[in-house]
Motif scaffolding. Structure first.
Motif, PDB file in Angstrom:
ATOM      1  N   PHE A   1       0.818  -1.226   0.000  1.00 32.18           N
ATOM      2  CA  PHE A   1       0.000   0.000   0.000  1.00 32.18           C
ATOM      3  C   PHE A   1       0.848   1.271   0.000  1.00 32.18           C
ATOM      4  CE2 PHE A   1      -3.727  -2.615   1.186  1.00 32.18           C
ATOM      5  CZ  PHE A   1      -4.594  -2.127   0.211  1.00 32.18           C
ATOM      6  N   SER A   2       2.098   1.149   0.485  1.00 32.06           N
ATOM      7  CA  SER A   2       2.987   2.321   0.454  1.00 32.06           C
ATOM      8  C   SER A   2       3.168   2.836  -0.964  1.00 32.06           C
ATOM      9  CB  SER A   2       4.377   1.966   0.998  1.00 32.06           C
ATOM     10  OG  SER A   2       4.287   1.621   2.333  1.00 32.06           O
ATOM     11  N   PHE A   3       3.145   1.935  -1.929  1.00 33.96           N
ATOM     12  CA  PHE A   3       3.331   2.339  -3.328  1.00 33.96           C
ATOM     13  C   PHE A   3       1.994   2.444  -4.076  1.00 33.96           C
ATOM     14  CE2 PHE A   3       7.220   0.106  -1.986  1.00 33.96           C
ATOM     15  CZ  PHE A   3       8.082   1.180  -2.036  1.00 33.96           C
ATOM     16  N   LEU A   4       1.024   1.632  -3.638  1.00 33.21           N
ATOM     17  CA  LEU A   4      -0.298   1.726  -4.286  1.00 33.21           C
ATOM     18  C   LEU A   4      -0.947   3.078  -3.987  1.00 33.21           C
ATOM     19  CD1 LEU A   4      -2.075  -1.734  -3.790  1.00 33.21           C
ATOM     20  CD2 LEU A   4      -1.260  -0.724  -5.921  1.00 33.21           C
ATOM     21  N   HIS A   5      -0.728   3.557  -2.758  1.00 32.40           N
ATOM     22  CA  HIS A   5      -1.371   4.799  -2.321  1.00 32.40           C
ATOM     23  C   HIS A   5      -0.994   5.993  -3.213  1.00 32.40           C
ATOM     24  CE1 HIS A   5      -1.139   8.177   0.841  1.00 32.40           C
ATOM     25  NE2 HIS A   5      -2.206   8.309   0.125  1.00 32.40           N
ATOM     26  N   PRO A   6       0.314   6.256  -3.420  1.00 30.32           N
ATOM     27  CA  PRO A   6       0.621   7.370  -4.332  1.00 30.32           C
ATOM     28  C   PRO A   6       0.171   7.104  -5.764  1.00 30.32           C
ATOM     29  CG  PRO A   6       2.651   6.318  -3.547  1.00 30.32           C
ATOM     30  CD  PRO A   6       1.530   5.745  -2.757  1.00 30.32           C
ATOM     31  N   MET A   7       0.255   5.835  -6.191  1.00 31.54           N
ATOM     32  CA  MET A   7      -0.166   5.519  -7.563  1.00 31.54           C
ATOM     33  C   MET A   7      -1.664   5.828  -7.743  1.00 31.54           C
ATOM     34  SD  MET A   7       0.433   2.063  -9.763  1.00 31.54           S
ATOM     35  CE  MET A   7      -0.699   0.927  -8.997  1.00 31.54           C
TER      36      MET A   7
END
Lengths: 532, 58
Positions: free
Chosen positions: B7-13
């Protein structure tokens, strides 16, 4: 004089120089407050990015990530969606209403008493938030440059005063854009250098993960915050940013709607990519040096140690730029609140344009003097106000703005109850939960969530039980009759091909940014997230 | 599977997707009708022009 001190002084003079050059553009109050709507995509993107990426991003939060691991803030840095809402929702609505500041809108919808209360809450929030940023950064920079804290604060505030008073919004937006270049170097060069020097992404996924798997937990390795904290911070930042005056009103100087939309996309794309790379970089350097003290200085350590001195110098300049740009923005909006939203409105006669600019400049001086005194005295209470500041916008401004935009029956009694009740309930809840330990909230959620609920409930209950004045209902109907695209369509009247060109370039940018985001973040999901 | 990391990377995406989605929605809702009207007008003009050419040719 060391390299950092030289850079520091260059920066100080650069700011003053730019402000002096831009002063010639200030011919009337419209130039001072909204650049006479001449903001291009480059300038609005630059200023949105610079206002959003503050000294906390590069210092305070970078230090927390260095000690706790990347997810703790990559997860809750919800200001992303807050920034999108600030530009594309709040900002567009304010533009369509023809307002130059947020209290202008309150006056139009709910009258002068609401405007005064809103402006006072905004002033307290702006000064508290700005001062905490300035004082925190001042302490860290003092230890690095060798200059005294007092001299640092006097210099920063002096520079802010000179360029804020001389160049108004022009100075803030142009300098923000110039400073953005240094942010970009600081992140896209120094942070990857940190990852490479540490041994690549395997330093994160193997070395550091083996050292402590909690580095990849939502609550962090040291803080070990509960999931409710992450949820609370997520909500706090999203709500706060959506109503933050320095973001929402940042799109007012834009030329037209296409500039607003393109700037929102560019700034969110660049900001998400920059922060992701930055936090992976500052975390990776734990492999090289796990004892950077204070941890807030991790990026400065990287700039001094891992790259050549010129790039490192530009990187440090980027950190200083972040401090100055965020503080300058907040500082100028506090001045605007004082001159336009309080003084001009309370004046019994219509001021001439020259008087308006004069009042705006004097207000900047008053705010500068106030900030100087507080920053030098460092009273304990300012840390409390700083802690509340962000949430004040979420609890007292956001429900009011949404009701103002969409609810005809919202009346001034409901709005005043919401603003005051929301503010008091947040401060009391915060003090009881975080300071006095009177009780705890379930799952460790942030007090901002119940406070926003209380604020909305007060707005609704008091509004439906009170009477809405006819003149404000008429203003609401007038506002709703103006469509958000009207100004832009008028601008393109008779220039159909230019309209089609801007339409297509905006649409293509939206598609392009999604593809880039998919590739960029997809890469890190595969190379980092799926390997831990 | 480490969901915090994912989610750390999904969130900004998703935030970029959200910004793009909102912009595409605004374009479609508020500007597309005007662009379409422009295209229709152009098509109509070119149609009239080709009719004229035909007549002229005859």
């Amino acid at each position: 004089m060391n390299t950092i001190s030289i850079i520091f002084w260059i920066f100080i003079f650069l700011y003053i120089g730019i402000a002096s050059l831009l002063a010639k553009y200030i011919k009337n109050s419209n130039d001072f407050y909204v650049m006479s709507n001449r903001g291009t995509t480059l300038l609005i993107t630059g200023t949105l990015l610079a206002s959003f990426l503050s000294s906390s991003t590069f210092m305070g939060i970078a230090g927390i990530v260095y000690e706790n691991g990347p997810p703790i803030f990559l997860l809750v840095f919800t200001s992303w969606i807050g920034v999108v809402l600030a530009a594309l929702y709040t900002g567009r609505q304010l533009r369509a209403s023809g307002c130059k500041t947020m209290p202008d809108f309150l006056e139009y919808r709910f009258g002068s008493s609401v405007r005064i209360i809103g402006t006072i809450i905004m002033l307290v929030g702006l000064i508290g938030y700005g001062l905490i940023q300035l004082m925190g950064a001042g302490v860290v920079l003092t230890s690095i440059t060798g200059l005294s804290y007092e001299l640092m604060i006097i210099l920063f505030i002096g520079v802010l005063l000179i360029f804020g008073a001389l160049g108004g919004m022009w100075a803030v937006i142009v300098t923000d854009t110039v400073m953005c270049i240094t942010f970009i170097i600081a992140t896209f060069y120094i942070a990857p250098a940190g990852i490479i020097e540490s041994g690549g992404l395997t330093a994160i996924t193997e070395t550091l993960y083996r050292e402590n798997p909690l580095y990849f937990s939502s609550g962090g390795a040291v803080l070990q915050a509960p999931i409710g904290w992450s949820v609370g911070q997520f909500a706090l930042w999203a709500l706060f940013m959506a109503a933050a005056p320095w973001l929402a009103t940042r799109v007012l100087p834009a030329k037209n709607d296409f500039v607003v939309m393109k700037s929102a996309i560019w700034s969110i794309l660049l900001a998400t990519m920059m922060v992701t790379i930055l936090y992976l970089g500052v975390f990776a350097v734990r492999v090289l040096n796990p004892a950077i003290d204070p941890p807030d200085g991790v990026l400065i350590w990287m700039a001094q140690t891992l790259v050549n001195p010129v790039v490192g110098g530009i990187g440090i300049a980027g950190i200083m730029a972040a401090i100055l740009s965020t503080t300058s923005t907040i500082f100028i909006f506090a001045g605007f609140a004082l001159s336009r939203d309080l003084y001009e409105r309370m004046s019994k006669r219509e001021l001439s344009d020259k008087e308006k600019i004069g009042a705006a400049r004097i207000s900047q001086a008053i705010i500068a003097a106030l900030m100087l005194v507080i920053a030098l005295m460092q009273p304990v209470s300012i840390y409390w106000i700083g802690a509340w500041a962000g949430a004040l916008f979420a609890v007292s401004w956001l429900p009011v703005l949404v009701a103002g935009f969409h609810w005809k029956k919202a009346n001034k009694y409901g709005i005043i109850s919401s603003m005051i009740g929301g503010t008091i309930s947040y401060i009391l809840l915060y003090q009881m939960v975080e300071r006095w330990g009177t009780f705890t909230l379930p799952y460790g959620i942030d007090p901002v969530i119940p406070a926003v609920i209380i604020s909305c409930a007060l707005l609704y209950v008091v509004s439906i039980t009170g009477k809405t004045e006819q003149s404000y209902i008429e203003n609401y109907e007038k506002m709703k009759a103006v469509s958000l695209n009207e100004e832009t369509l008028n601008q393109f009247e008779g220039k159909r091909s230019a309209l089609v060109k801007d339409y297509k370039s905006t649409r293509n940018l939206a598609i392009f940014s999604s593809i880039i985001a998919f590739i960029f973040f997809g890469y890190f999901i595969i190379e980092v997230a799926l390997k831990v | 599977m480490n969901w915090a990391a994912i989610f750390s990377f999904l969130h900004p995406m998703f935030s970029v997707f959200a910004a793009s989605g909102i912009v595409l929605y605004i374009l479609k809702k508020e500007y597309a009708p005007f662009i379409q009207a422009d295209l229709d007008e152009k098509q109509q003009k070119s149609g009239e022009h080709s009719d004229d050419s035909y007549k002229g040719g005859a």
